[in-house]
Design a protein around this motif. Structure first.
Motif, PDB file in Angstrom:
ATOM      1  N   VAL A  81       0.845  -1.200   0.000  1.00  0.00           N
ATOM      2  CA  VAL A  81       0.000   0.000   0.000  1.00  0.00           C
ATOM      3  C   VAL A  81       0.880   1.249   0.000  1.00  0.00           C
ATOM      4  CG1 VAL A  81      -1.732   1.287   1.289  1.00  0.00           C
ATOM      5  CG2 VAL A  81      -1.918  -1.184   1.125  1.00  0.00           C
ATOM      6  N   LEU A  82       1.915   1.235   0.821  1.00  0.00           N
ATOM      7  CA  LEU A  82       2.835   2.376   0.858  1.00  0.00           C
ATOM      8  C   LEU A  82       3.588   2.536  -0.463  1.00  0.00           C
ATOM      9  CD1 LEU A  82       4.264   2.046   4.456  1.00  0.00           C
ATOM     10  CD2 LEU A  82       2.580   3.673   3.609  1.00  0.00           C
ATOM     11  N   LEU A  83       3.957   1.416  -1.081  1.00  0.00           N
ATOM     12  CA  LEU A  83       4.597   1.492  -2.395  1.00  0.00           C
ATOM     13  C   LEU A  83       3.649   2.096  -3.414  1.00  0.00           C
ATOM     14  CD1 LEU A  83       6.904   0.792  -4.362  1.00  0.00           C
ATOM     15  CD2 LEU A  83       5.787  -1.432  -4.671  1.00  0.00           C
ATOM     16  N   GLY A  84       2.391   1.705  -3.379  1.00  0.00           N
ATOM     17  CA  GLY A  84       1.400   2.259  -4.295  1.00  0.00           C
ATOM     18  C   GLY A  84       1.213   3.746  -4.097  1.00  0.00           C
ATOM     19  N   ILE A  85       1.156   4.182  -2.848  1.00  0.00           N
ATOM     20  CA  ILE A  85       1.008   5.614  -2.553  1.00  0.00           C
ATOM     21  C   ILE A  85       2.229   6.380  -3.047  1.00  0.00           C
ATOM     22  CG2 ILE A  85       0.871   7.307  -0.679  1.00  0.00           C
ATOM     23  CD1 ILE A  85      -0.838   5.222   0.827  1.00  0.00           C
ATOM     24  N   ALA A  86       3.408   5.811  -2.858  1.00  0.00           N
ATOM     25  CA  ALA A  86       4.626   6.464  -3.342  1.00  0.00           C
ATOM     26  C   ALA A  86       4.627   6.575  -4.864  1.00  0.00           C
ATOM     27  CB  ALA A  86       5.854   5.693  -2.871  1.00  0.00           C
ATOM     28  N   LEU A  87       4.144   5.521  -5.551  1.00  0.00           N
ATOM     29  CA  LEU A  87       4.067   5.575  -7.010  1.00  0.00           C
ATOM     30  C   LEU A  87       3.061   6.616  -7.477  1.00  0.00           C
ATOM     31  CD1 LEU A  87       4.222   1.793  -7.970  1.00  0.00           C
ATOM     32  CD2 LEU A  87       5.921   3.547  -8.485  1.00  0.00           C
ATOM     33  N   ASN A  93       3.795  14.018  -9.491  1.00  0.00           N
ATOM     34  CA  ASN A  93       4.892  14.981  -9.569  1.00  0.00           C
ATOM     35  C   ASN A  93       5.528  14.964 -10.959  1.00  0.00           C
ATOM     36  OD1 ASN A  93       6.743  16.877  -8.779  1.00  0.00           O
ATOM     37  ND2 ASN A  93       8.129  15.390  -7.850  1.00  0.00           N
ATOM     38  N   LEU A  94       5.733  13.786 -11.516  1.00  0.00           N
ATOM     39  CA  LEU A  94       6.311  13.672 -12.850  1.00  0.00           C
ATOM     40  C   LEU A  94       5.391  14.285 -13.900  1.00  0.00           C
ATOM     41  CD1 LEU A  94       8.775  12.483 -14.316  1.00  0.00           C
ATOM     42  CD2 LEU A  94       7.448  10.397 -14.633  1.00  0.00           C
ATOM     43  N   THR A  95       4.087  14.095 -13.755  1.00  0.00           N
ATOM     44  CA  THR A  95       3.132  14.688 -14.685  1.00  0.00           C
ATOM     45  C   THR A  95       3.153  16.207 -14.590  1.00  0.00           C
ATOM     46  OG1 THR A  95       1.733  12.737 -14.490  1.00  0.00           O
ATOM     47  CG2 THR A  95       0.719  14.708 -15.395  1.00  0.00           C
ATOM     48  N   SER A 100       1.044   6.710 -12.213  1.00  0.00           N
ATOM     49  CA  SER A 100      -0.002   6.997 -11.234  1.00  0.00           C
ATOM     50  C   SER A 100      -1.058   5.898 -11.213  1.00  0.00           C
ATOM     51  CB  SER A 100      -0.660   8.337 -11.527  1.00  0.00           C
ATOM     52  OG  SER A 100       0.258   9.383 -11.374  1.00  0.00           O
ATOM     53  N   PHE A 101      -1.483   5.444 -12.391  1.00  0.00           N
ATOM     54  CA  PHE A 101      -2.481   4.375 -12.455  1.00  0.00           C
ATOM     55  C   PHE A 101      -1.925   3.058 -11.929  1.00  0.00           C
ATOM     56  CE2 PHE A 101      -4.576   7.074 -15.772  1.00  0.00           C
ATOM     57  CZ  PHE A 101      -5.731   7.307 -15.035  1.00  0.00           C
ATOM     58  N   VAL A 106      -1.632  -0.979  -7.522  1.00  0.00           N
ATOM     59  CA  VAL A 106      -0.810  -1.622  -6.500  1.00  0.00           C
ATOM     60  C   VAL A 106      -1.398  -1.358  -5.116  1.00  0.00           C
ATOM     61  CG1 VAL A 106       1.459  -1.547  -5.382  1.00  0.00           C
ATOM     62  CG2 VAL A 106       1.295  -1.653  -7.863  1.00  0.00           C
ATOM     63  N   SER A 107      -1.875  -0.149  -4.873  1.00  0.00           N
ATOM     64  CA  SER A 107      -2.482   0.163  -3.580  1.00  0.00           C
ATOM     65  C   SER A 107      -3.755  -0.648  -3.357  1.00  0.00           C
ATOM     66  CB  SER A 107      -2.822   1.651  -3.486  1.00  0.00           C
ATOM     67  OG  SER A 107      -1.656   2.407  -3.429  1.00  0.00           O
ATOM     68  N   LEU A 108      -4.567  -0.781  -4.382  1.00  0.00           N
ATOM     69  CA  LEU A 108      -5.790  -1.577  -4.250  1.00  0.00           C
ATOM     70  C   LEU A 108      -5.483  -3.039  -3.985  1.00  0.00           C
ATOM     71  CD1 LEU A 108      -8.206  -0.175  -6.956  1.00  0.00           C
ATOM     72  CD2 LEU A 108      -8.416  -0.026  -4.487  1.00  0.00           C
ATOM     73  N   VAL A 109      -4.534  -3.596  -4.720  1.00  0.00           N
ATOM     74  CA  VAL A 109      -4.176  -5.002  -4.527  1.00  0.00           C
ATOM     75  C   VAL A 109      -3.588  -5.212  -3.137  1.00  0.00           C
ATOM     76  CG1 VAL A 109      -2.593  -6.817  -5.314  1.00  0.00           C
ATOM     77  CG2 VAL A 109      -3.880  -5.492  -6.975  1.00  0.00           C
ATOM     78  N   GLY A 110      -2.756  -4.302  -2.702  1.00  0.00           N
ATOM     79  CA  GLY A 110      -2.155  -4.424  -1.361  1.00  0.00           C
ATOM     80  C   GLY A 110      -3.177  -4.233  -0.258  1.00  0.00           C
ATOM     81  N   GLY A 111      -4.141  -3.364  -0.466  1.00  0.00           N
ATOM     82  CA  GLY A 111      -5.158  -3.123   0.555  1.00  0.00           C
ATOM     83  C   GLY A 111      -6.203  -4.209   0.635  1.00  0.00           C
ATOM     84  N   LEU A 112      -6.529  -4.798  -0.499  1.00  0.00           N
ATOM     85  CA  LEU A 112      -7.537  -5.851  -0.523  1.00  0.00           C
ATOM     86  C   LEU A 112      -6.968  -7.239  -0.310  1.00  0.00           C
ATOM     87  CD1 LEU A 112      -9.732  -4.575  -3.501  1.00  0.00           C
ATOM     88  CD2 LEU A 112     -10.152  -4.306  -1.048  1.00  0.00           C
ATOM     89  N   GLY A 113      -5.644  -7.359  -0.431  1.00  0.00           N
ATOM     90  CA  GLY A 113      -4.990  -8.654  -0.257  1.00  0.00           C
ATOM     91  C   GLY A 113      -5.026  -9.105   1.199  1.00  0.00           C
ATOM     92  N   ARG A 114      -4.871 -10.383   1.361  1.00  0.00           N
ATOM     93  CA  ARG A 114      -4.920 -10.960   2.701  1.00  0.00           C
ATOM     94  C   ARG A 114      -3.568 -10.845   3.374  1.00  0.00           C
ATOM     95  NH1 ARG A 114      -6.241 -17.152   3.170  1.00  0.00           N
ATOM     96  NH2 ARG A 114      -4.301 -17.423   4.261  1.00  0.00           N
TER      97      ARG A 114
END
Length: 53
Positions: free
Chosen positions: A4-10, A16-18, A37-38, A43-51
């Motif tokens: 989730v943190l990796l997704g937020i960082a991405l 910022n890049l945009t 960004s997408f 990645v954030s969704l997969v990490g948050g919904l993952g077990r």
């Protein structure tokens, strides 16, 4: 939690890049920033919904 943190960082890096690419008129980097960004959102969704182990 780490994914989730990796997704937020991405997401933040992509925004910022945009922003920088729009200000500098770099069209190709603009598309890359949006894609990052997408990817971060997914990645954030997969990490948050993952077990958790």
């Amino acid at each position: 939690m780490k994914t989730v943190l990796l997704g937020i960082a991405l997401i933040l890096f992509g925004f910022n890049l945009t922003y920088v690419s729009v200000q500098a008129s770099w069209a190709v980097i603009d598309v890359i920033g949006l894609c990052i960004s997408f990817i971060g959102f997914i990645v954030s969704l997969v990490g948050g919904l993952g077990r958790d182990k």
